[in-house]
Every structure is written in C-alpha cells, then in structure tokens.
Design an enzyme around this catalytic site. Structure first.
Site, PDB file in Angstrom:
ATOM      1  CD  GLU A  85      -2.898 -19.216  -6.269  1.00 59.23           C
ATOM      2  OE1 GLU A  85      -2.387 -19.882  -7.194  1.00 59.23           O
ATOM      3  OE2 GLU A  85      -2.226 -18.691  -5.349  1.00 59.23           O
ATOM      4  CB  CYS A  98      -6.472 -19.043   3.704  1.00 54.72           C
ATOM      5  SG  CYS A  98      -5.639 -17.487   3.309  1.00 54.72           S
ATOM      6  CB  CYS A 105      -2.529  -6.976  -3.000  1.00 58.35           C
ATOM      7  SG  CYS A 105      -2.640  -6.016  -1.463  1.00 58.35           S
ATOM      8  CB  CYS A 109       3.612  -6.205   1.812  1.00 55.38           C
ATOM      9  SG  CYS A 109       2.250  -5.319   2.621  1.00 55.38           S
ATOM     10  CB  CYS A 112       3.134 -10.084   0.133  1.00 49.87           C
ATOM     11  SG  CYS A 112       1.563 -10.881  -0.268  1.00 49.87           S
ATOM     12  CB  CYS A 343       1.756 -17.354   5.196  1.00 49.24           C
ATOM     13  SG  CYS A 343       1.383 -15.675   5.663  1.00 49.24           S
TER      14      CYS A 343
END
Length: 393
Positions: A85, A98, A105, A109, A112, A343
């Site tokens: 995305e 962005c 990933c 984290c 996230c 975010c």
C-alpha cells in the site's frame, strides 16, 4: 541505465551514446511514458531494440480508496498473492506520497499493523519507484499531461515522498538507494533531498551507509524514552540500543540535508504518553546532544492489538513539556484513518513467510475461546444458582 546504453552489445549493452539514457529516463520518469514506440526523439531502430530487449515493469494498481479528508490509499499487486500500500496525502502547500519498501515487515513493532502481517520479501527498485510513477500517472502529474491539457498546476501534485509505508527501508538497502537516486535525479523526478524522507526503526549500520551514499531527510521511529520500554515497543532496540542509535544519528547529521533529525513518537494510552515519559525523553535527547524535532503521532487503533489512542489532554501535555524544553514539536494530524491509511495502519496483503500471522491468529483464537469458556461458566453458575433458588422456595 547509463552503463546499459553505453556498453557494447557484446557485453550485454546497446552500444549507444550516453545522452540516449538521459532521454529515456526523461520519457519514463518526467513524462510518464511507458511505451518505447512513443518516445519520438529516439531513432526508430533504437525504439525497436528497446521494445525487443527491455521492458518497463510497473506494479499495477488493484484498487484505491478515497478518505473523507481527501487522502487516497492505493493497493499495488506485487505478485504471488501479495500486495503493498501507498498513501497520497494532499495539503494546501504540498502533496506527500508515503510508499512501501517491503512486502510486510520483519521487525514486528508492537503498535504497527504491517508487522502483524508477517514478512514475505523485499520490493525491487522497480516496485518501489513504480508506486511513485503509478500515483503520479493517476493524479495526472507528469509533464506531458500539463503540456497537453488546459489544466495548469501551480505546483507538483507530489512534492514530497516519505519512505514510511510497509517495511523497513534500511533492511532493503540496495533497492532503496537506487529508488532514492531516481527520485533525486534531475532527469527523473528531480526532488530535493530535503523533500525525500527515509524513516527507520534504527538499523544502525545502515544509517551510517545512508549518510555516506545518499543522505536525505532522516526520521527515527523512536516511540520510547528508555531501552526497557523501547525493547517492548520496538524489538530491534535489543540489537541496537539507544546509545548506538543516537551515535549513528550524530554521525548522520554531518551529511544530512537538514540540520536536524525528526524523532517520531507514537503516543499510546497509558503505555508511553505520561508526563514522566515526556520528561525522560527530554533528558535522553539532551544527554546525547541530538539536534532534532519531535513528531508526535497519536496511536491509530487496529484489530490485532489492544492498545488505545491517547487522550487529547495527554497529547497536549506531552507536547507542551517538549516545547517548554526548547524542542520544535508537531502533532501529526491523523489522516486517512477511516480507510485504514493512517500511520501504523498499512497492512496490504502479505503471504507471510514467517510464523507470525499463524501465532497471532492462534493467540486471538485462544483469547476468544477463553472468553467463551468464561461466559459459559458464568451462564452455568447462574443456571445452577437459579435451580437452587427454586429448590429453596
């Protein structure tokens, strides 16, 4: 690209003049042309050779969603049932894109959404820069549209690019560097180093390499004022603790296009958003003498975690403590949360090669089973109590 054009055919090149590479670069990245036959200032035989020997490969847009605040999220097909995305965020004085650098990933984290999807692979340079190309095409932001249309833009639709989407850019270093070089190239996108930002969770060795090879604006995903708390929120901190991270930041500032580094801090209710956390943060940054500005990001909730967004009162109090200590502090406005584009909310579609998603689903199922069991126990208790009450009467 220049080497490919200049090298002889015997060595796998085209044996052309150096300026031909520049022309093709301009056609693709400035004019948004993906058809070699339409590149009119190239010789016909060169166009035919390019058609036969090369291809312009772009990740197709599967779909896009428009937010109530005019942010737009794009979903790109990157093959093998994977998708990444990107988010376009228009503002009065600039337009920011962005973009993602990995399918999923590896860092996981705690706050996230991308990390909870697991990890599949790194994106290629073409897939990273292809997100920028495709969104510019969608927004009609290439030169040829401006020249051939009565619609004239006072500025570019995309003036800023941030590598803050899915993935850790510095764990896909070579492809990220190549994409950055294209963004900065005056024959391609011509963006200023100050308008291109790489965000990292703190891959310390690669921060040094980025400083030396392609210094752009740098943002550090900090999120905690101490190693203990950061170990929980950003597990990478166990490998590269704050002392090492800030040493790398001090080195980077010698090369940076700006005289500061942005420290991103996601505020999570009752986790890292209290007054004592803000005061610890001030002490931490002053201890290492880092020239920085803070970007406070209210946590954007998603299903896989139990964290909550901070209260407005705590956000303002946290910000005020940092400002009173002399630090420039901004509070990031939540954009695109209604389409899960804010975010920390980007997830895409990831065919996980780790066991993370399976573990997460198992944990969620166990939690639901426990809740169901507790509910049944309560029901059984009430039924038994009701039966006893009837017997007593």
């Amino acid at each position: 690209m220049e080497n490919f054009f200049v090298e002889s055919p015997e060595n796998g090149g085209l044996g052309e003049k150096k300026f031909r590479a520049k022309q093709v670069l301009q056609w693709i990245h400035q004019r948004g042309e993906s058809d070699f036959s339409a590149m009119s200032n190239l010789a016909k035989n060169l166009r035919q050779i390019l058609i036969e020997k090369t291809q312009i490969s772009l990740p197709p847009i599967i779909k896009n969603h428009l937010s109530d605040d005019n942010s737009r999220k794009f979903l790109f097909d990157v093959g093998n049932h994977n998708a990444v995305e990107s988010v376009y965020i228009p503002e009065k004085t600039r337009g920011t894109l962005c973009i993602s650098t990995q399918v999923g990933c590896i860092l996981d984290c705690a706050f996230c959404s991308t990390g909870k999807q697991g990890f599949h692979r790194n994106l290629s340079t073409a897939e990273i820069i292809g997100q920028l190309w495709q969104v510019k095409k969608y927004l009609q932001d290439f030169q040829n549209f401006h020249e051939n249309s009565q619609k004239i833009f006072e500025r570019k639709q995309i003036s800023n690019v941030v590598l803050m989407g899915m993935g850790e850019p510095l764990l896909n270093f070579d492809a990220t560097i190549s994409a950055l070089n294209l963004m900065l190239d005056d024959n391609a996108y011509g963006l200023s180093r100050r308008r291109v930002t790489v965000s990292t969770a703190g891959v310390v060795p690669q921060i040094y390499k980025l400083a030396e090879q392609c210094p752009v604006a740098l943002a550090i995903s900090l999120h905690a004022p101490s190693d203990d708390l950061r170990n929980f929120l950003v597990p990478l901190n166990k490998k590269y603790p704050l002392k090492e991270l800030f040493a790398a930041c001090q080195y980077y500032l010698q090369f940076a296009p700006r005289d500061f580094i942005t420290l991103e801090y996601t505020l999570i209710n009752n986790i890292n958003d209290q007054e004592n956390h803000a005061k610890e943060l001030v002490k931490l940054v002053k201890k290492y003498n880092i020239y920085c500005k803070f970007n406070l990001i209210p946590f954007n909730p998603f299903d896989a975690v139990d964290f909550q967004a901070p209260t407005a009162k705590n956000i303002l109090k946290f910000s005020q403590i940092l400002q009173d200590a002399g630090f420039i502090t901004t509070i990031r406005k939540t954009r695109g949360d209604d389409i899960l584009a804010a975010c920390g909310q980007l997830a895409g579609q990831v065919k996980d090669k780790t066991a993370r998603t399976a573990r997460l689903q198992n944990n969620l199922q166990n939690s639901k089973n426990l809740q169901n069991l507790q509910s049944k126990k309560i029901t059984i208790f009430h039924n038994k109590q009701s039966h006893k009450n009837k017997e007593n009467t």
